[in-house]
Design a protein around this motif. Structure first.
Motif, PDB file in Angstrom:
ATOM      1  N   ALA A 392      19.156   7.195  22.987  1.00 37.82           N
ATOM      2  CA  ALA A 392      18.975   8.642  23.092  1.00 37.82           C
ATOM      3  C   ALA A 392      19.458   9.283  21.797  1.00 37.82           C
ATOM      4  O   ALA A 392      20.446   8.838  21.201  1.00 37.82           O
ATOM      5  CB  ALA A 392      19.767   9.186  24.282  1.00 37.82           C
ATOM      6  N   LEU A 393      18.766  10.299  21.358  1.00 39.24           N
ATOM      7  CA  LEU A 393      19.166  11.030  20.153  1.00 39.24           C
ATOM      8  C   LEU A 393      20.406  11.840  20.486  1.00 39.24           C
ATOM      9  O   LEU A 393      20.383  12.723  21.353  1.00 39.24           O
ATOM     10  CB  LEU A 393      18.021  11.927  19.686  1.00 39.24           C
ATOM     11  CG  LEU A 393      18.211  12.670  18.379  1.00 39.24           C
ATOM     12  CD1 LEU A 393      18.370  11.668  17.241  1.00 39.24           C
ATOM     13  CD2 LEU A 393      17.049  13.597  18.107  1.00 39.24           C
ATOM     14  N   GLN A 394      21.520  11.500  19.835  1.00 36.39           N
ATOM     15  CA  GLN A 394      22.795  12.133  20.141  1.00 36.39           C
ATOM     16  C   GLN A 394      22.887  13.522  19.521  1.00 36.39           C
ATOM     17  O   GLN A 394      22.269  13.789  18.474  1.00 36.39           O
ATOM     18  CB  GLN A 394      23.945  11.261  19.617  1.00 36.39           C
ATOM     19  CG  GLN A 394      23.985   9.854  20.199  1.00 36.39           C
ATOM     20  CD  GLN A 394      24.182   9.874  21.705  1.00 36.39           C
ATOM     21  OE1 GLN A 394      24.985  10.654  22.235  1.00 36.39           O
ATOM     22  NE2 GLN A 394      23.433   9.041  22.415  1.00 36.39           N
ATOM     23  N   PRO A 395      23.657  14.419  20.156  1.00 40.49           N
ATOM     24  CA  PRO A 395      23.844  15.762  19.584  1.00 40.49           C
ATOM     25  C   PRO A 395      24.427  15.667  18.176  1.00 40.49           C
ATOM     26  O   PRO A 395      25.388  14.923  17.929  1.00 40.49           O
ATOM     27  CB  PRO A 395      24.835  16.431  20.552  1.00 40.49           C
ATOM     28  CG  PRO A 395      24.662  15.681  21.842  1.00 40.49           C
ATOM     29  CD  PRO A 395      24.338  14.270  21.456  1.00 40.49           C
ATOM     30  N   GLY A 396      23.819  16.383  17.253  1.00 44.83           N
ATOM     31  CA  GLY A 396      24.299  16.373  15.879  1.00 44.83           C
ATOM     32  C   GLY A 396      23.767  15.221  15.047  1.00 44.83           C
ATOM     33  O   GLY A 396      24.022  15.169  13.835  1.00 44.83           O
ATOM     34  N   GLN A 397      23.063  14.276  15.674  1.00 41.45           N
ATOM     35  CA  GLN A 397      22.519  13.117  14.955  1.00 41.45           C
ATOM     36  C   GLN A 397      21.156  13.481  14.355  1.00 41.45           C
ATOM     37  O   GLN A 397      20.288  14.006  15.049  1.00 41.45           O
ATOM     38  CB  GLN A 397      22.380  11.918  15.889  1.00 41.45           C
ATOM     39  CG  GLN A 397      21.931  10.641  15.198  1.00 41.45           C
ATOM     40  CD  GLN A 397      21.775   9.488  16.187  1.00 41.45           C
ATOM     41  OE1 GLN A 397      21.446   9.710  17.349  1.00 41.45           O
ATOM     42  NE2 GLN A 397      22.013   8.277  15.718  1.00 41.45           N
ATOM     43  N   SER A 398      20.982  13.172  13.061  1.00 41.23           N
ATOM     44  CA  SER A 398      19.711  13.478  12.412  1.00 41.23           C
ATOM     45  C   SER A 398      18.662  12.445  12.817  1.00 41.23           C
ATOM     46  O   SER A 398      18.994  11.343  13.283  1.00 41.23           O
ATOM     47  CB  SER A 398      19.871  13.471  10.886  1.00 41.23           C
ATOM     48  OG  SER A 398      20.129  12.156  10.423  1.00 41.23           O
ATOM     49  N   LEU A 399      17.391  12.793  12.611  1.00 41.34           N
ATOM     50  CA  LEU A 399      16.313  11.863  12.943  1.00 41.34           C
ATOM     51  C   LEU A 399      16.419  10.599  12.091  1.00 41.34           C
ATOM     52  O   LEU A 399      16.180   9.485  12.573  1.00 41.34           O
ATOM     53  CB  LEU A 399      14.955  12.538  12.712  1.00 41.34           C
ATOM     54  CG  LEU A 399      13.716  11.674  12.969  1.00 41.34           C
ATOM     55  CD1 LEU A 399      13.679  11.205  14.424  1.00 41.34           C
ATOM     56  CD2 LEU A 399      12.443  12.436  12.619  1.00 41.34           C
ATOM     57  N   GLU A 401      19.160   9.185  10.904  1.00 39.16           N
ATOM     58  CA  GLU A 401      20.237   8.352  11.440  1.00 39.16           C
ATOM     59  C   GLU A 401      19.794   7.646  12.717  1.00 39.16           C
ATOM     60  O   GLU A 401      20.124   6.482  12.945  1.00 39.16           O
ATOM     61  CB  GLU A 401      21.477   9.204  11.710  1.00 39.16           C
ATOM     62  CG  GLU A 401      22.143   9.734  10.452  1.00 39.16           C
ATOM     63  CD  GLU A 401      23.239  10.745  10.764  1.00 39.16           C
ATOM     64  OE1 GLU A 401      24.145  10.904   9.934  1.00 39.16           O
ATOM     65  OE2 GLU A 401      23.181  11.389  11.843  1.00 39.16           O
ATOM     66  N   TYR A 402      19.031   8.361  13.525  1.00 37.58           N
ATOM     67  CA  TYR A 402      18.522   7.801  14.785  1.00 37.58           C
ATOM     68  C   TYR A 402      17.588   6.618  14.516  1.00 37.58           C
ATOM     69  O   TYR A 402      17.705   5.546  15.127  1.00 37.58           O
ATOM     70  CB  TYR A 402      17.799   8.918  15.535  1.00 37.58           C
ATOM     71  CG  TYR A 402      16.986   8.478  16.738  1.00 37.58           C
ATOM     72  CD1 TYR A 402      17.597   8.002  17.893  1.00 37.58           C
ATOM     73  CD2 TYR A 402      15.593   8.559  16.704  1.00 37.58           C
ATOM     74  CE1 TYR A 402      16.850   7.609  18.985  1.00 37.58           C
ATOM     75  CE2 TYR A 402      14.835   8.167  17.793  1.00 37.58           C
ATOM     76  CZ  TYR A 402      15.468   7.692  18.932  1.00 37.58           C
ATOM     77  OH  TYR A 402      14.716   7.294  20.015  1.00 37.58           O
ATOM     78  N   LEU A 403      16.668   6.786  13.550  1.00 35.03           N
ATOM     79  CA  LEU A 403      15.725   5.716  13.224  1.00 35.03           C
ATOM     80  C   LEU A 403      16.433   4.529  12.574  1.00 35.03           C
ATOM     81  O   LEU A 403      16.070   3.370  12.805  1.00 35.03           O
ATOM     82  CB  LEU A 403      14.628   6.245  12.303  1.00 35.03           C
ATOM     83  CG  LEU A 403      13.686   7.289  12.925  1.00 35.03           C
ATOM     84  CD1 LEU A 403      12.726   7.840  11.879  1.00 35.03           C
ATOM     85  CD2 LEU A 403      12.907   6.697  14.096  1.00 35.03           C
ATOM     86  N   GLU A 404      17.443   4.809  11.753  1.00 41.78           N
ATOM     87  CA  GLU A 404      18.209   3.727  11.129  1.00 41.78           C
ATOM     88  C   GLU A 404      18.930   2.887  12.173  1.00 41.78           C
ATOM     89  O   GLU A 404      19.055   1.665  12.032  1.00 41.78           O
ATOM     90  CB  GLU A 404      19.209   4.294  10.118  1.00 41.78           C
ATOM     91  CG  GLU A 404      18.587   4.736   8.808  1.00 41.78           C
ATOM     92  CD  GLU A 404      19.620   5.196   7.800  1.00 41.78           C
ATOM     93  OE1 GLU A 404      20.815   5.285   8.189  1.00 41.78           O
ATOM     94  OE2 GLU A 404      19.256   5.456   6.644  1.00 41.78           O
TER      95      GLU A 404
END
Length: 446
Positions: A392-399, A401-404
């Motif tokens: 899940a995409l965490q609050p404050g996490q950029s796209l 960072e999520y893909l990495e």
């Protein structure tokens, strides 16, 4: 003593070739047409045929087809006018041993004749079981078909492109072609094109002269020089950068290379075998692979079946691998329990034979006795497809960072499956070794 049939309607060419063969100490007969050649072939046994492509009553292709049908073990060397290489390649696809361009270079002619005759004599050795390829394990229909293709292409010098998934045994196929061919006693040089840094590629392929660049403290031969007289196997050839593809094309077309820092060219005589898990036609369509190089490499195409399509071979392959490992490690014999065999036969092997070998090597280490059971194999369970995101995409996490995070998980899982063999993991993920190395550094994966 070898007997050679020369077919050409040009008196000067006939005389030149006849004199060359006579000086080599071989007998010869001449013919000036397809009909004349067929008649002579029916009257006596020949060890080799040299034929011009253009004849008064037909094409040299007609003669190649006739010999392939009636005298399958006889090598045929095709002579072509300069600029008719495409026609010569068609002849090699039909079974010709090799081709020479006119005007004929005498040293090249002598070498090609000797090589072809050595193949002819090897084929005719009594009691030779030509159907047996000891290095190729398996009796499935897919493997039987591949073995027949290997035996056929080994009889000529045409470039062969071997396509198959990562870990399916493409280099093993290339080695079998070399070992069954006329150059079996000459070098076999295997090159992983995806593992060579781009800045060193020209030097690695063609060699360099002392002082050619910083660090070049002495002359160094390249892959082409090392393979001279034998076979050069270019694995993962689709990973070559376009700039190197141009230089490789010229080396294949002209049979010459220029070492880095040298002012002169060197003649080379190598048979080119290449392979990739990628579809070269798709790479051409994507403009990442040169079309002219593709047609030079893909004269003959061999498809290596994935392990999941030859499951009847898994037991024999497993036993062969275990025997080889126990011998090399000098440990007592280890057997496979029925449960282990059943588990292996049900597994899909996304990493093919390479993965099978890794699984068995790990199981041999984990087992407490001399028998491998299904639990020792530690086979991965097939994951069911999940349409939801893996994280899940965490609050404050950029796209980014999520893909990495997702990419990091995929890389780690693949590396663990390949026992942290970076080259094998890169092949399984369909990327180059350089790209894999860059991603590991970027994502701080050790």
């Amino acid at each position: 003593m070898s007997h050679i049939l020369i077919v050409d309607d040009e008196p000067d060419i006939l005389e030149l070739i006849s004199m060359t063969i006579d000086r080599l100490g071989f007998h010869y007969e001449t013919a000036c047409s397809v009909a004349d050649a067929k008649h002579q072939l029916s009257q006596r046994t020949f060890d080799l045929c040299l034929t011009d492509m253009r004849l008064p009553d037909g094409s040299g292709l007609d003669l190649v087809a006739h010999i392939q049908t009636q005298y399958e073990t006889m090598p045929v060397i095709v002579l072509t006018a300069y600029g008719s290489v495409d026609i010569a390649i068609d002849a090699m696809k039909q079974g010709a041993f090799d081709f020479l361009s006119k005007p004929v270079e005498l040293e090249k002619l002598k070498t090609t004749i000797k090589t072809a005759l050595s193949l002819s004599h090897d084929i005719e050795t009594p009691n030779q079981d030509s159907a047996d390829i000891p290095s190729m394990i398996g009796v499935s229909s897919a493997m039987s078909k591949l073995k027949e293709q290997i035996k056929k292409v080994a009889r000529n010098q045409a470039p062969v492109f071997i396509h198959g998934e990562s870990g399916s045994g493409k280099e093993l196929v290339a080695r079998a072609i070399h070992q069954l061919g006329a150059k079996q006693n000459q070098p076999f040089i295997a090159v992983n094109c995806g593992a060579i840094p781009s800045e060193l590629m020209e030097s690695e392929f063609f060699g360099h002269r002392k002082g050619a660049f910083t660090g070049a403290t002495q002359n160094k031969e390249g892959f082409f020089q090392a393979a001279n007289g034998g076979t050069l196997f270019l694995d993962e050839v689709a990973d070559l950068p376009l700039s190197m593809q141009v230089k490789l094309l010229r080396a294949i077309q002209e049979n010459v290379i220029r070492p880095v820092g040298s002012e002169t060219e060197e003649s080379v005589d190598v048979r080119i075998l290449s392979a990739s898990h990628k579809n070269l036609q798709n790479e051409v369509a994507n403009q990442s692979f040169r079309e002219d190089l593709f047609y030079r490499l893909d004269v003959i195409n061999l498809q290596v079946p994935p392990l999941r399509n030859r499951k009847e071979d898994i037991t024999d392959l497993s036993q062969h691998i275990i025997k080889r490992l126990t011998t090399s490690l000098e440990i007592p014999a280890i057997s496979l329990d029925k449960s282990a065999i059943e588990a292996l036969n049900q597994y899909e092997f996304p990493g093919n034979i390479r993965e099978l070998e890794n699984i068995l090597q790990r199981a041999m280490t984990l087992t407490d006795g001399q028998t491998i059971y299904a639990t020792d194999l530690a086979l991965k369970t097939v994951k069911t497809k999940n349409t939801s995101a893996p994280h899940a995409l965490q609050p404050g996490q950029s796209l980014e960072e999520y893909l990495e995070e997702i990419e990091r998980d995929i890389l780690k899982e693949t590396l663990e499956q390949c026992r942290w063999n970076k080259t094998a993991a890169a092949e399984q993920l369909g990327m180059t070794f350089r790209s894999m190395r860059y991603r590991l550094k970027k994502l701080n994966i050790e």
